[in-house]
Design an enzyme around this catalytic site. Structure first.
Site, mmCIF file in Angstrom:
data_model
loop_
_atom_site.group_PDB
_atom_site.id
_atom_site.type_symbol
_atom_site.label_atom_id
_atom_site.label_comp_id
_atom_site.label_asym_id
_atom_site.label_seq_id
_atom_site.Cartn_x
_atom_site.Cartn_y
_atom_site.Cartn_z
ATOM 1 N N ASP A 83 0.727 -1.048 0.052
ATOM 2 C CA ASP A 83 -0.046 0.140 0.064
ATOM 3 C C ASP A 83 0.972 0.892 0.219
ATOM 4 O O ASP A 83 2.724 0.877 0.177
ATOM 5 C CB ASP A 83 -1.314 0.298 1.583
ATOM 6 N N ASP B 282 -0.053 5.566 0.926
ATOM 7 C CA ASP B 282 -0.465 6.031 2.390
ATOM 8 C C ASP B 282 -0.814 5.180 3.749
ATOM 9 O O ASP B 282 -1.119 4.600 3.509
ATOM 10 C CB ASP B 282 -2.193 6.674 1.358
ATOM 11 N N GLY C 11 -10.486 6.854 -1.033
ATOM 12 C CA GLY C 11 -10.810 8.127 -2.587
ATOM 13 C C GLY C 11 -10.611 8.903 -1.649
ATOM 14 O O GLY C 11 -12.135 9.633 -2.067
ATOM 15 N N GLY C 12 -10.159 9.855 -2.889
ATOM 16 C CA GLY C 12 -10.083 11.640 -2.332
ATOM 17 C C GLY C 12 -11.623 11.651 -2.809
ATOM 18 O O GLY C 12 -12.277 12.662 -2.066
ATOM 19 N N GLU D 204 -14.313 10.422 -3.295
ATOM 20 C CA GLU D 204 -15.379 9.427 -2.714
ATOM 21 C C GLU D 204 -15.574 10.345 -1.202
ATOM 22 O O GLU D 204 -16.881 10.971 -0.471
ATOM 23 C CB GLU D 204 -15.071 7.792 -2.626
ATOM 24 N N HIS E 95 -10.784 18.126 -6.131
ATOM 25 C CA HIS E 95 -10.169 16.893 -5.939
ATOM 26 C C HIS E 95 -8.951 16.931 -7.258
ATOM 27 O O HIS E 95 -7.878 16.869 -6.936
ATOM 28 C CB HIS E 95 -10.599 15.547 -6.230
ATOM 29 N N THR F 153 -5.307 3.096 -3.666
ATOM 30 C CA THR F 153 -6.711 3.543 -3.978
ATOM 31 C C THR F 153 -6.182 5.427 -4.128
ATOM 32 O O THR F 153 -6.615 5.946 -5.453
ATOM 33 C CB THR F 153 -7.568 3.508 -2.725
ATOM 34 N N THR F 154 -5.021 5.093 -3.900
ATOM 35 C CA THR F 154 -5.126 6.799 -4.607
ATOM 36 C C THR F 154 -4.422 7.246 -5.996
ATOM 37 O O THR F 154 -4.441 5.891 -6.498
ATOM 38 C CB THR F 154 -3.457 7.188 -3.718
ATOM 39 N N SER F 155 -4.298 8.319 -6.336
ATOM 40 C CA SER F 155 -4.513 9.230 -8.142
ATOM 41 C C SER F 155 -3.073 8.364 -7.787
ATOM 42 O O SER F 155 -1.737 8.475 -7.654
ATOM 43 C CB SER F 155 -4.286 10.674 -7.873
HETATM 44 C C1 XBP Z 1 -5.591 5.878 0.386
HETATM 45 C C2 XBP Z 1 -6.296 6.759 0.381
HETATM 46 C C3 XBP Z 1 -6.509 7.910 -0.554
HETATM 47 C C4 XBP Z 1 -5.604 8.662 -0.256
HETATM 48 C C5 XBP Z 1 -5.954 9.797 -1.033
HETATM 49 O O1 XBP Z 1 -6.204 5.296 0.875
HETATM 50 O O2 XBP Z 1 -7.821 6.242 0.828
HETATM 51 O O3 XBP Z 1 -8.056 8.373 -0.867
HETATM 52 O O4 XBP Z 1 -6.409 9.626 1.421
HETATM 53 O O5 XBP Z 1 -5.052 10.000 -2.483
HETATM 54 P P1 XBP Z 1 -5.070 3.475 0.766
HETATM 55 P P2 XBP Z 1 -6.455 10.521 -3.593
HETATM 56 O O6 XBP Z 1 -3.568 3.679 1.884
HETATM 57 O O7 XBP Z 1 -5.713 2.114 1.825
HETATM 58 O O8 XBP Z 1 -4.761 3.145 -0.461
HETATM 59 O O9 XBP Z 1 -7.490 11.818 -3.136
HETATM 60 O O10 XBP Z 1 -5.823 10.562 -4.516
HETATM 61 O O11 XBP Z 1 -7.244 9.694 -3.262
HETATM 62 MG MG MG Z 2 -2.797 3.171 3.551
#
Ligand code: XBP
Ligand code: MG
Length: 234
Positions: free
Chosen positions: A12, A14, A54-55, A57, A86, A127-129
């Site tokens: 993962d 983040d 997801g940002g 969401e 976003h 899930t991040t961009s």
């Molecule tokens: C990370 C997320 C992401 C980030 C923000 O979850 O949920 O939405 O917080 O990124 P994980 P975006 O660590 O479980 O992948 O704004 O690009 O979605």
């Molecule tokens: Mg994480």
């Protein structure tokens, strides 16, 4: 040592590769302020909102909570209003990461180097961009060389975000590795659920934002990535 030999480690991003969520929070708030919106997420509020991955969401969930009438007029997380907020947040975040505002999690550089030395393949399932992951790799070229990652599956690559297992299923398919030959590393319950749903064993390592949380059905709980290093020998 683990009781099975692994061919791949799937990370993962983040909260696992790097402590990113505080910068994410700050950049959401900056994007809201620039748009003239009276929203500012506190640390406690953001901790709660993080259960929505997801940002876009997450923004939509917030609007549903504080301005349900506005939310009723929006066409879900892909509505242009949410997308524009976003997109600006993503720009601000990538700038911050490239400026060195995000630290890698303790033990991550050493763990990745050791995995490489052992011939274990590396992958990303997040899930991040993608732009956020690219910025992180650009900011840490020595610890996170791009060519070390056999595949990077990001938010844009899936239909459903974590806790859905899709991101891990795609990563395994691209690696050409079965779930019993790989290990996932996660910091959140949604991430652990996603990896377990794809049949993977999961090491949970709490991050600043998930410390003290119920991290779900993990196989092993460690305090830092450094503790995983002696366990991946084959
Ligand atoms: C990370 C997320 C992401 C980030 C923000 O979850 O949920 O939405 O917080 O990124 P994980 P975006 O660590 O479980 O992948 O704004 O690009 O979605
Ligand atoms: Mg994480």
């Amino acid at each position: 040592m683990l009781n099975f030999a692994i061919d791949a480690l799937i990370f993962d991003v983040d909260g696992t590769l790097a402590e990113t969520e505080e910068l994410h929070r700050i950049c959401f708030n900056r994007a809201f302020a620039e748009a003239g919106l009276p929203w500012s997420w506190s640390v406690a509020q953001y901790r709660r909102l993080l259960t929505t991955t997801g940002g876009r969401e997450r923004i939509l969930r917030w609007i549903e909570e504080v301005e349900p009438e506005r939310a009723a007029r929006l066409a879900g997380p892909e509505d242009p209003f949410v997308r524009a907020l976003h997109a600006r947040k993503t720009e601000l975040y990538a700038e911050g990461v490239r400026a060195g505002e995000v630290a890698l999690c303790p033990g991550i550089p050493e763990l990745l180097a050791q995995a490489r030395a052992l011939g274990i393949r590396l992958a990303i399932a997040t899930t991040t961009s993608r732009a956020n992951v690219e910025a992180l790799l650009d900011a840490h070229p020595t610890a996170l060389p791009r060519e070390w990652f056999a595949t990077m599956v990001c938010g844009e690559d899936t239909v459903r975000k974590k806790p859905d297992p899709e991101v891990y299923r795609i990563a395994l398919a691209r690696l050409g590795v079965g779930p019993v030959r790989a290990l996932a590393v996660e910091d959140s319950k949604n991430g652990v659920l996603a990896a377990k749903g794809a049949g993977l064993a999961v090491v949970a390592i709490p991050s600043l934002y998930t410390r003290g949380d119920d991290l779900g059905p993990f196989d092993l709980l460690l305090a830092s990535a450094a503790e995983l290093i002696p366990l991946i020998g084959r």
